[in-house]
Design a protein around this motif. Structure first.
Motif, short mmCIF file in Angstrom:
data_model
loop_
_atom_site.label_atom_id
_atom_site.label_comp_id
_atom_site.label_asym_id
_atom_site.label_seq_id
_atom_site.Cartn_x
_atom_site.Cartn_y
_atom_site.Cartn_z
N GLN A 30 -3.28 5.32 2.28
CA GLN A 30 -4.69 5.09 2.59
C GLN A 30 -5.26 6.39 3.11
OE1 GLN A 30 -4.60 1.85 5.45
NE2 GLN A 30 -5.11 0.40 3.83
N ARG A 31 -6.43 6.74 2.62
CA ARG A 31 -7.11 7.95 3.09
C ARG A 31 -8.53 7.58 3.45
NH1 ARG A 31 -2.54 8.77 3.00
NH2 ARG A 31 -1.38 10.40 1.92
N THR A 32 -9.10 8.30 4.38
CA THR A 32 -10.44 7.97 4.87
C THR A 32 -11.34 9.19 4.84
OG1 THR A 32 -9.50 6.29 6.33
CG2 THR A 32 -11.72 7.05 6.85
N ALA A 33 -12.56 8.96 4.42
CA ALA A 33 -13.62 9.95 4.54
C ALA A 33 -14.78 9.24 5.23
CB ALA A 33 -14.04 10.50 3.19
N THR A 34 -15.54 9.98 6.00
CA THR A 34 -16.66 9.40 6.73
C THR A 34 -17.92 10.21 6.44
OG1 THR A 34 -15.19 8.69 8.51
CG2 THR A 34 -17.54 8.87 9.05
N THR A 35 -19.02 9.50 6.23
CA THR A 35 -20.31 10.15 6.06
C THR A 35 -21.21 9.75 7.22
OG1 THR A 35 -20.13 10.15 3.66
CG2 THR A 35 -22.35 10.37 4.58
N TYR B 129 -17.05 14.02 5.79
CA TYR B 129 -15.84 14.61 6.36
C TYR B 129 -14.61 13.88 5.85
CZ TYR B 129 -19.03 16.14 10.13
OH TYR B 129 -20.06 16.69 10.86
N ALA B 130 -13.54 14.60 5.59
CA ALA B 130 -12.24 14.00 5.29
C ALA B 130 -11.48 13.84 6.61
CB ALA B 130 -11.45 14.87 4.33
N ALA B 131 -10.93 12.67 6.82
CA ALA B 131 -10.16 12.44 8.04
C ALA B 131 -8.97 13.39 8.13
CB ALA B 131 -9.70 10.99 8.10
N SER B 132 -8.46 13.83 6.99
CA SER B 132 -7.31 14.74 6.97
C SER B 132 -7.67 16.14 7.45
CB SER B 132 -6.76 14.86 5.55
OG SER B 132 -7.72 15.51 4.72
N THR C 295 0.84 -1.19 0.00
CA THR C 295 0.00 0.00 0.00
C THR C 295 0.88 1.25 0.00
OG1 THR C 295 -1.73 -1.16 1.20
CG2 THR C 295 -1.80 1.24 1.27
#
Length: 152
Positions: free
Chosen positions: A5-10, A24-27, A2
């Motif tokens: 890795q990036r994460t977004a949450t709804t 939302y973007a975790a960043s 890898t």
């Protein structure tokens, strides 16, 4: 292996037609961005949608791939823009993302149109999001030495 890795949450509340969500973007780079089904399928009204976010990701990813490919060929764009339009269509009874149309406008001093097309094709093959959309129709509308954002 890898690379990233990036994460977004709804966060969604309510039934599909009347519900609302925030993405939302975790960043912390964006969000909260409001979403609703109506904004997705009718007028956005200042809200985003999965398709708009996919279009943003595809245009950004392709721009990075194009910049890399130009650099690999010793070319440097004065400026370029990449727009993506992602379509959500009804396929039988299922909403399906069927296409992403990329529009590339660039000014690259000293680069012949045929060479630019070769480089754009390399970028299309390199772009991870173009490969993600492999089941969808991905089209390219390319113009070298075009007016970009009202600037020659």
């Amino acid at each position: 292996m890898t690379i990233a890795q990036r994460t977004a949450t709804t966060i969604w509340q309510g039934p599909p037609a009347e519900g609302t969500g925030l993405v939302y973007a975790a960043s912390g780079a964006f969000g909260p961005l409001p979403v609703t089904w109506a904004a997705r399928t009718h007028e956005p009204g200042g809200q985003t949608s999965p398709e708009e976010l996919a279009a943003a990701a595809h245009s950004l990813c392709f721009a990075m791939a194009l910049a890399l490919c130009l650099d690999n060929h010793g070319a440097s764009a004065q400026r370029f823009d990449v727009a993506a339009t992602v379509a959500l269509d009804q396929v039988i009874v299922t909403p399906t993302i069927t296409s992403s149309a990329l529009r590339v406008r660039a000014t690259v001093p000293g680069l012949a149109p045929a060479k630019f097309k070769t480089i754009v094709d390399e970028a299309a093959a390199l772009c991870p999001l173009s490969r993600l959309f492999a089941g969808a129709q991905v089209t390219l509308d390319v113009d070298l030495d075009a007016r970009i954002g009202g600037v020659s």
